[in-house]
Scaffold this motif. Structure first.
Motif, short mmCIF file in Angstrom:
data_model
loop_
_atom_site.label_atom_id
_atom_site.label_comp_id
_atom_site.label_asym_id
_atom_site.label_seq_id
_atom_site.Cartn_x
_atom_site.Cartn_y
_atom_site.Cartn_z
N TYR A 1 -30.21 11.92 62.29
CA TYR A 1 -31.48 11.41 62.81
C TYR A 1 -32.65 11.90 61.96
N HIS A 2 -33.45 10.93 61.48
CA HIS A 2 -34.56 11.28 60.60
C HIS A 2 -35.64 12.10 61.30
N ASP A 3 -35.70 12.01 62.61
CA ASP A 3 -36.78 12.71 63.31
C ASP A 3 -36.60 14.21 63.35
N PHE A 4 -35.38 14.68 63.10
CA PHE A 4 -35.19 16.13 63.12
C PHE A 4 -35.61 16.72 61.78
N ARG A 5 -36.40 17.74 61.87
CA ARG A 5 -36.94 18.43 60.71
C ARG A 5 -36.13 19.70 60.48
N ARG A 6 -35.76 19.96 59.25
CA ARG A 6 -34.94 21.15 58.95
C ARG A 6 -35.74 22.22 58.22
N LYS A 7 -36.99 21.90 57.95
CA LYS A 7 -37.92 22.88 57.35
C LYS A 7 -39.24 22.75 58.09
N PRO A 8 -40.07 23.78 58.07
CA PRO A 8 -41.38 23.64 58.72
C PRO A 8 -42.18 22.52 58.08
N ALA A 9 -42.93 21.80 58.90
CA ALA A 9 -43.78 20.72 58.38
C ALA A 9 -45.07 21.31 57.83
N GLY A 10 -45.77 20.48 57.07
CA GLY A 10 -47.10 20.87 56.60
C GLY A 10 -48.09 20.84 57.75
N ARG A 11 -49.32 21.25 57.47
CA ARG A 11 -50.35 21.24 58.53
C ARG A 11 -50.64 19.82 59.01
N HIS A 12 -50.50 18.86 58.13
CA HIS A 12 -50.62 17.45 58.50
C HIS A 12 -49.30 16.75 58.19
N VAL A 13 -48.98 15.76 59.01
CA VAL A 13 -47.78 14.96 58.77
C VAL A 13 -48.21 13.50 58.66
N LEU A 14 -47.99 12.93 57.49
CA LEU A 14 -48.29 11.52 57.26
C LEU A 14 -46.98 10.76 57.17
N LYS A 15 -46.79 9.85 58.11
CA LYS A 15 -45.58 9.02 58.14
C LYS A 15 -45.99 7.61 57.77
N LEU A 16 -45.30 7.05 56.79
CA LEU A 16 -45.58 5.69 56.37
C LEU A 16 -44.39 4.82 56.75
N CYS A 17 -44.66 3.73 57.45
CA CYS A 17 -43.58 2.88 57.92
C CYS A 17 -42.89 2.21 56.74
N SER A 18 -41.58 2.31 56.73
CA SER A 18 -40.78 1.76 55.65
C SER A 18 -39.84 0.66 56.15
N ALA A 19 -40.06 0.21 57.37
CA ALA A 19 -39.19 -0.84 57.91
C ALA A 19 -39.65 -2.22 57.39
N GLU A 20 -38.86 -3.24 57.73
CA GLU A 20 -38.98 -4.53 57.06
C GLU A 20 -40.36 -5.18 57.15
N ALA A 21 -40.93 -5.22 58.36
CA ALA A 21 -42.22 -5.91 58.49
C ALA A 21 -43.28 -5.24 57.63
N CYS A 22 -43.28 -3.92 57.61
CA CYS A 22 -44.26 -3.20 56.80
C CYS A 22 -43.96 -3.35 55.31
N GLN A 23 -42.68 -3.35 54.98
CA GLN A 23 -42.33 -3.57 53.57
C GLN A 23 -42.83 -4.93 53.10
N SER A 24 -42.69 -5.93 53.97
CA SER A 24 -43.11 -7.28 53.57
C SER A 24 -44.62 -7.38 53.41
N MET A 25 -45.33 -6.38 53.94
CA MET A 25 -46.80 -6.39 53.85
C MET A 25 -47.31 -5.32 52.88
N GLY A 26 -46.44 -4.85 52.02
CA GLY A 26 -46.91 -3.97 50.95
C GLY A 26 -46.72 -2.49 51.17
N ALA A 27 -45.87 -2.11 52.10
CA ALA A 27 -45.68 -0.69 52.39
C ALA A 27 -45.20 0.10 51.17
N ASN A 28 -44.36 -0.51 50.36
CA ASN A 28 -43.83 0.25 49.22
C ASN A 28 -44.94 0.66 48.25
#
Ligand code: FES
Length: 155
Positions: A64-91
């Motif tokens: 599961y991608h949601d589990f973190r195995r190291k401490p996170a940074g002070r901010h967490v920026l998640k960018l959607c990489s699923a299909e709809a976002c990819q089709s709109m320029g996510a990459n």
């Protein structure tokens, strides 16, 4: 593995779930909520308490991608990489964020300021491309809006 003073904080988190069927996922979520991540040292303790193999626990933890195995940074920026976002320029946005933050996806910048992660659909496909910064969802992300977000966290 015996209960020890060293494991006491972890055991305190685990204990309420031990009588529940299918306790592994709730325990992993609880450990992450309590400590911010699931340390590798927690795996044998969790395995022992649930009478599972370390491989069983490790397998679920890494699946599961949601589990973190190291401490996170002070901010967490998640960018959607699923299909709809990819089709709109996510990459392109992912490449932009990675370059601006000097941080590859799935990692935390060396100074601990930010963790950059993919997420696979934020339920905001109609406003793709989407992102989440410190738990706040951002839709209709553009290169300019992403620059503004990054300016706010990495200034
Ligand atoms: S695919 Fe990105 S929000 Fe759904």
């Amino acid at each position: 593995m015996a209960v020890s003073a060293e494991n006491a904080p972890l055991d305190a988190v685990i204990a309420p779930f031990l009588k529940e069927p299918g306790a592994l996922l709730p325990i992993l979520h609880a450990v992450q909520a309590a400590f911010g991540y699931v340390d590798d040292a927690a795996v044998p303790v969790i395995a022992d308490r649930l009478n599972l193999s370390r491989a069983d626990v490790h397998g679920v933890l890494t699946f599961y991608h949601d589990f973190r195995r190291k401490p996170a940074g002070r901010h967490v920026l998640k960018l959607c990489s699923a299909e709809a976002c990819q089709s709109m320029g996510a990459n392109d946005l992912i490449a932009q964020a990675s370059a601006r933050l000097a941080t590859p996806m799935h990692s935390t910048r060396a100074d601990g300021v930010v963790t950059l992660e993919p997420v696979y659909c934020l339920g905001l496909c109609s406003a793709a491309p989407s992102a989440m910064l410190d738990g706040q969802i951002v839709g209709r992300l553009t290169a300019a809006r992403l620059d503004t977000l990054i300016d706010g966290i990495a200034a």
